[in-house]
Design a protein around this motif. Structure first.
Motif, PDB file in Angstrom:
ATOM      1  N   VAL A 352       0.819  -1.214   0.000  1.00 23.97           N
ATOM      2  CA  VAL A 352       0.000   0.000   0.000  1.00 23.97           C
ATOM      3  C   VAL A 352       0.856   1.270   0.000  1.00 23.97           C
ATOM      4  O   VAL A 352       0.551   2.229  -0.712  1.00 23.97           O
ATOM      5  CB  VAL A 352      -0.966  -0.008   1.197  1.00 23.97           C
ATOM      6  CG1 VAL A 352      -1.707   1.330   1.315  1.00 23.97           C
ATOM      7  CG2 VAL A 352      -1.969  -1.157   1.065  1.00 23.97           C
ATOM      8  N   VAL A 353       1.927   1.293   0.769  1.00 21.73           N
ATOM      9  CA  VAL A 353       2.720   2.522   0.894  1.00 21.73           C
ATOM     10  C   VAL A 353       3.627   2.701  -0.324  1.00 21.73           C
ATOM     11  O   VAL A 353       3.770   1.797  -1.158  1.00 21.73           O
ATOM     12  CB  VAL A 353       3.564   2.508   2.185  1.00 21.73           C
ATOM     13  CG1 VAL A 353       2.666   2.335   3.406  1.00 21.73           C
ATOM     14  CG2 VAL A 353       4.633   1.407   2.138  1.00 21.73           C
ATOM     15  N   ASP A 354       4.243   3.882  -0.436  1.00 21.93           N
ATOM     16  CA  ASP A 354       5.191   4.130  -1.528  1.00 21.93           C
ATOM     17  C   ASP A 354       6.298   3.078  -1.507  1.00 21.93           C
ATOM     18  O   ASP A 354       6.770   2.670  -0.438  1.00 21.93           O
ATOM     19  CB  ASP A 354       5.817   5.521  -1.381  1.00 21.93           C
ATOM     20  CG  ASP A 354       4.806   6.642  -1.581  1.00 21.93           C
ATOM     21  OD1 ASP A 354       3.651   6.349  -1.954  1.00 21.93           O
ATOM     22  OD2 ASP A 354       5.183   7.809  -1.358  1.00 21.93           O
ATOM     23  N   ARG A 355       6.719   2.682  -2.673  1.00 23.42           N
ATOM     24  CA  ARG A 355       7.758   1.659  -2.762  1.00 23.42           C
ATOM     25  C   ARG A 355       9.021   2.076  -2.001  1.00 23.42           C
ATOM     26  O   ARG A 355       9.476   3.212  -2.090  1.00 23.42           O
ATOM     27  CB  ARG A 355       8.118   1.392  -4.228  1.00 23.42           C
ATOM     28  CG  ARG A 355       7.022   0.672  -5.007  1.00 23.42           C
ATOM     29  CD  ARG A 355       7.535   0.231  -6.377  1.00 23.42           C
ATOM     30  NE  ARG A 355       6.493  -0.398  -7.174  1.00 23.42           N
ATOM     31  CZ  ARG A 355       5.758   0.231  -8.080  1.00 23.42           C
ATOM     32  NH1 ARG A 355       5.983   1.514  -8.322  1.00 23.42           N
ATOM     33  NH2 ARG A 355       4.816  -0.404  -8.761  1.00 23.42           N
ATOM     34  N   ASP A 356       9.556   1.134  -1.260  1.00 26.13           N
ATOM     35  CA  ASP A 356      10.817   1.308  -0.522  1.00 26.13           C
ATOM     36  C   ASP A 356      10.755   2.408   0.544  1.00 26.13           C
ATOM     37  O   ASP A 356      11.791   2.931   0.957  1.00 26.13           O
ATOM     38  CB  ASP A 356      11.973   1.617  -1.486  1.00 26.13           C
ATOM     39  CG  ASP A 356      12.171   0.524  -2.529  1.00 26.13           C
ATOM     40  OD1 ASP A 356      12.045  -0.658  -2.174  1.00 26.13           O
ATOM     41  OD2 ASP A 356      12.443   0.861  -3.698  1.00 26.13           O
ATOM     42  N   LYS A 547      -7.720  -4.246  -3.775  1.00 25.25           N
ATOM     43  CA  LYS A 547      -6.754  -3.757  -4.767  1.00 25.25           C
ATOM     44  C   LYS A 547      -6.716  -2.239  -4.833  1.00 25.25           C
ATOM     45  O   LYS A 547      -5.728  -1.643  -5.280  1.00 25.25           O
ATOM     46  CB  LYS A 547      -7.073  -4.327  -6.150  1.00 25.25           C
ATOM     47  CG  LYS A 547      -8.296  -3.736  -6.831  1.00 25.25           C
ATOM     48  CD  LYS A 547      -8.490  -4.287  -8.214  1.00 25.25           C
ATOM     49  CE  LYS A 547      -9.720  -3.682  -8.897  1.00 25.25           C
ATOM     50  NZ  LYS A 547      -9.627  -2.216  -9.081  1.00 25.25           N
ATOM     51  N   ASP A 548      -7.783  -1.580  -4.398  1.00 28.70           N
ATOM     52  CA  ASP A 548      -7.878  -0.121  -4.469  1.00 28.70           C
ATOM     53  C   ASP A 548      -7.412   0.574  -3.187  1.00 28.70           C
ATOM     54  O   ASP A 548      -7.536   1.799  -3.058  1.00 28.70           O
ATOM     55  CB  ASP A 548      -9.328   0.290  -4.746  1.00 28.70           C
ATOM     56  CG  ASP A 548      -9.838  -0.250  -6.071  1.00 28.70           C
ATOM     57  OD1 ASP A 548      -9.038  -0.324  -7.016  1.00 28.70           O
ATOM     58  OD2 ASP A 548     -11.039  -0.587  -6.150  1.00 28.70           O
ATOM     59  N   THR A 549      -6.879  -0.180  -2.256  1.00 29.82           N
ATOM     60  CA  THR A 549      -6.538   0.380  -0.944  1.00 29.82           C
ATOM     61  C   THR A 549      -5.543   1.532  -1.045  1.00 29.82           C
ATOM     62  O   THR A 549      -5.692   2.572  -0.392  1.00 29.82           O
ATOM     63  CB  THR A 549      -5.969  -0.713  -0.019  1.00 29.82           C
ATOM     64  OG1 THR A 549      -6.924  -1.788   0.073  1.00 29.82           O
ATOM     65  CG2 THR A 549      -5.687  -0.159   1.367  1.00 29.82           C
ATOM     66  N   ARG A 550      -4.521   1.374  -1.863  1.00 29.30           N
ATOM     67  CA  ARG A 550      -3.519   2.425  -1.970  1.00 29.30           C
ATOM     68  C   ARG A 550      -4.146   3.732  -2.442  1.00 29.30           C
ATOM     69  O   ARG A 550      -3.865   4.812  -1.880  1.00 29.30           O
ATOM     70  CB  ARG A 550      -2.392   2.008  -2.917  1.00 29.30           C
ATOM     71  CG  ARG A 550      -1.418   3.146  -3.214  1.00 29.30           C
ATOM     72  CD  ARG A 550      -0.207   2.712  -4.022  1.00 29.30           C
ATOM     73  NE  ARG A 550       0.539   3.862  -4.512  1.00 29.30           N
ATOM     74  CZ  ARG A 550       1.385   4.583  -3.789  1.00 29.30           C
ATOM     75  NH1 ARG A 550       1.581   4.278  -2.515  1.00 29.30           N
ATOM     76  NH2 ARG A 550       2.039   5.603  -4.316  1.00 29.30           N
ATOM     77  N   GLN A 551      -4.968   3.665  -3.452  1.00 31.22           N
ATOM     78  CA  GLN A 551      -5.560   4.890  -3.990  1.00 31.22           C
ATOM     79  C   GLN A 551      -6.417   5.589  -2.935  1.00 31.22           C
ATOM     80  O   GLN A 551      -6.347   6.817  -2.778  1.00 31.22           O
ATOM     81  CB  GLN A 551      -6.405   4.570  -5.222  1.00 31.22           C
ATOM     82  CG  GLN A 551      -7.044   5.805  -5.842  1.00 31.22           C
ATOM     83  CD  GLN A 551      -7.778   5.488  -7.139  1.00 31.22           C
ATOM     84  OE1 GLN A 551      -7.649   4.395  -7.683  1.00 31.22           O
ATOM     85  NE2 GLN A 551      -8.534   6.451  -7.635  1.00 31.22           N
ATOM     86  N   VAL A 552      -7.210   4.819  -2.195  1.00 28.19           N
ATOM     87  CA  VAL A 552      -8.067   5.388  -1.160  1.00 28.19           C
ATOM     88  C   VAL A 552      -7.223   6.065  -0.074  1.00 28.19           C
ATOM     89  O   VAL A 552      -7.509   7.187   0.360  1.00 28.19           O
ATOM     90  CB  VAL A 552      -8.969   4.299  -0.549  1.00 28.19           C
ATOM     91  CG1 VAL A 552      -9.706   4.830   0.675  1.00 28.19           C
ATOM     92  CG2 VAL A 552      -9.959   3.782  -1.578  1.00 28.19           C
ATOM     93  N   CYS A 553      -6.157   5.390   0.341  1.00 29.41           N
ATOM     94  CA  CYS A 553      -5.307   5.931   1.403  1.00 29.41           C
ATOM     95  C   CYS A 553      -4.545   7.173   0.933  1.00 29.41           C
ATOM     96  O   CYS A 553      -4.364   8.135   1.699  1.00 29.41           O
ATOM     97  CB  CYS A 553      -4.335   4.861   1.882  1.00 29.41           C
ATOM     98  SG  CYS A 553      -5.131   3.473   2.726  1.00 29.41           S
TER      99      CYS A 553
END
Length: 582
Positions: A352-356, A547-553
């Protein structure tokens, strides 16, 4: 008259006077040149240089001694034999090249030799064993305090009174982060001080009052244990917002092995046995473990990148190349349909969070909970998750302490929090009762309800009992979504059916049908606990495709930083809210 006008200096003043006057004028124009010995009179031979070169020379000499290791010193040899860097080597490796500006560069003990009626020179110099100053970490200005264990093992009688207190005051006044490299007692006393001074002092810990102000003001305090941290030194690093210990050389204790032996009769203890990483990186005294000094320094650089200079600022935002709309289809199946099965919750976090960007804090202690810092759309966020792989995810005393500490840090640093909720409740059983799980669970609850940093919940699976209620319900209105795998209630079904249908199941047991009836009840409850039914009653605000969790957060955190952060900073400035870490 013409003859008078044509008079030369030699005819007007005399040859000696003219030459002397010319030399005086010349020395003002070119101050680096010394007055000619031929023109010196007896009265000028003892004069101090007009350009203060004598004082500058003394400063240069003392600074050179302080910056040059004494290769024959017993303390320096011991430092190297222990595999440790010398204090100034540490500063060079930690800070950006060439950025260190020392404060108190010539503080220490000097022996002077008189060379003339008005002049003297230093013939020996023992620098203060606490090196302090300012520099930059990846471009960020910080104040630094570092122990020199090679001089009096970091004890107070090798330091200079007031240096530590001054830097603590300076950090608070200038709102600049502080980094503390602890290798010794950091100003703590030695019994030899009594002999040296001729009297025994009351052990006031003056730096602490200023450090507490920094902690509550959200001025980052970051500490590293890069040797034995003893007494006051141990207290100083433990009281930081974040601490890390070098596994190969770090140790921490209230008193060293010899003092312990005299007081408790525990003999044969080494530094590692008494307070090494195995002890303190697993009990929560120190947050993180690093392989060596270099990794300690890297962790200090990393965590600072998420933190503001003080609570009066917003956390630093950076550009992120990771698309906010990035989807992850694997999140749909990460939660097992069978509730008793486990999964790796860190997989959800890193997806969910930004890569790395995931930086975990306290991975080796309080392992029923997971906490740390990360970024969403380049914006720092605190991350809280439960760990179903430890104790089934039930929140124990140590897990509650870890989350309490993280919540307070995020609150004083203005960092919003993203929570992944899968908690069956507080831990139960004899171990849980003996370790005061409810006491620390209530402390966590008080922290949730007294902090004000924004919180967003993603209910991935379970939210049961007091622990679940505390974690999801501390903000009004709540900001949250649930996954299709969500389950919630006062008690999990395991055990809950036994309690709620005790009499019915007892009667069924008399007929030999207890298991059959239990299965029927379980199937009925599973059907009724369909999260869609909760959404029908608006018991949960929204159920989303995992699958949409990142966008919502990302949408939530962008709004927090663009809109809510301004109000929060204004509220702190006018005293409407008072976050507290200590």
């Amino acid at each position: 008259m013409a003859k008078d006008n044509d008079s030369t200096p030699s005819t007007k003043y005399g040859k000696g006077q003219a030459a002397q006057r010319l030399n005086q004028v010349s020395s003002h124009i070119t101050p680096d040149k010394q007055v000619s010995l031929k023109t010196k009179t007896k009265s000028t031979g003892s004069r101090l240089p007009a350009d203060h070169s004598d004082v500058l020379g003394q400063l240069s000499t003392l600074r050179k001694i302080a910056a040059t290791p004494n290769l024959e010193s017993r303390g320096y040899i011991r430092q190297k034999q222990a595999g440790k860097l010398w204090v100034r080597e540490r500063i060079e490796q930690l800070l950006d090249p060439g950025s260190f500006q020392e404060i108190g560069s010539v503080s220490g003990t000097v022996t002077w030799k008189k060379t003339s009626p008005m002049r003297e020179k230093p013939v020996s110099f023992t620098p203060s064993n606490n090196v302090q100053g300012a520099g930059t970490l990846r471009g960020r200005k910080v104040l630094l305090t570092a122990d020199d264990f090679s001089i009096r093992s970091g004890h107070a009688d090798g330091s200079t009174a007031g240096k530590t207190v001054y830097v603590e005051k300076l950090a608070f006044a200038l709102k600049i982060p502080v980094v503390k490299l602890v290798d010794g007692s950091s100003g703590g006393g030695s019994v030899t001080t009594i002999r040296k001074e001729g009297w025994s002092y009351l052990p006031y810990v003056t730096p602490f009052s200023h450090a507490i102000k920094q902690l509550n003001q959200g001025i980052p305090n970051l500490g590293a244990v890069v040797g034995p941290a003893i007494g006051l030194g141990a207290a100083r690093v433990v009281s930081c917002h974040f601490s890390v210990m070098a596994a190969d050389i770090g140790a921490l204790f209230n008193a060293g092995p010899k003092v312990v032996e005299g007081a408790t009769f525990e003999e044969g203890l080494g530094f590692q046995d008494l307070g090494g990483p195995v002890v303190h990186c697993t009990n929560g005294t120190i947050d993180n473990l690093a392989a060596n000094e270099a990794e300690c320094f890297e962790q200090l650089r990393t965590i600072l990148s998420y933190l503001p200079n003080s609570g009066s600022d917003a956390p630093p935002v950076i550009h992120s190349d990771d698309p906010e709309s990035r989807e992850d289809l694997t999140l749909r199946s990460i939660i097992p349909r069978r509730q008793a099965r486990m999964y790796n919750p860190r997989t959800i976090i890193t997806s969910v969070v930004d890569r790395d960007s995931w930086f975990e804090i306290g991975a080796l202690w309080g392992r029923s909970a997971i906490g740390g810092l990360a970024r969403l759309a380049g914006r720092p966020v605190g991350i809280i998750s439960l760990n179903c792989e430890v104790n089934g995810g039930a929140l124990d005393a140590a897990g509650s302490q870890k989350l309490t500490r993280l919540l307070k840090m995020c609150d004083v640093m203005n960092i919003p929090i993203l929570q992944f909720i899968d908690v069956p409740g507080y831990a139960i059983g004899t171990v849980a009762e003996r370790t005061a799980t409810m006491r620390w669970g209530v402390e966590l609850a008080k922290t949730y309800f007294t902090t004000t940093t924004p919180i967003f919940n993603v209910i991935t699976r379970r939210a049961f009992g007091v622990a679940g209620g505390v974690m999801i319900g501390s903000r009004d209105p709540v900001m949250q979504v649930a996954w299709p795998s969500g389950q919630w209630g006062s008690l999990p079904l395991d055990g809950g059916i036994e309690v709620g249908h005790r009499h019915e199941l007892r009667e069924a047991e008399k007929k030999g049908k207890k298991e059959e009836r239990y299965n029927e009840l379980e199937e009925e409850y599973m059907r009724l606990m369909n999260p869609v039914r909760t959404a029908n009653a608006f018991g949960v605000e929204e159920i989303i495709d995992p699958k949409d969790t990142r966008q919502v957060c990302c949408e939530w955190v962008t709004h927090v930083y663009d809109v809510l952060m301004k109000d929060r900073l204004a509220d702190r400035a006018c005293g409407k809210i008072h976050p507290s870490f200590a």
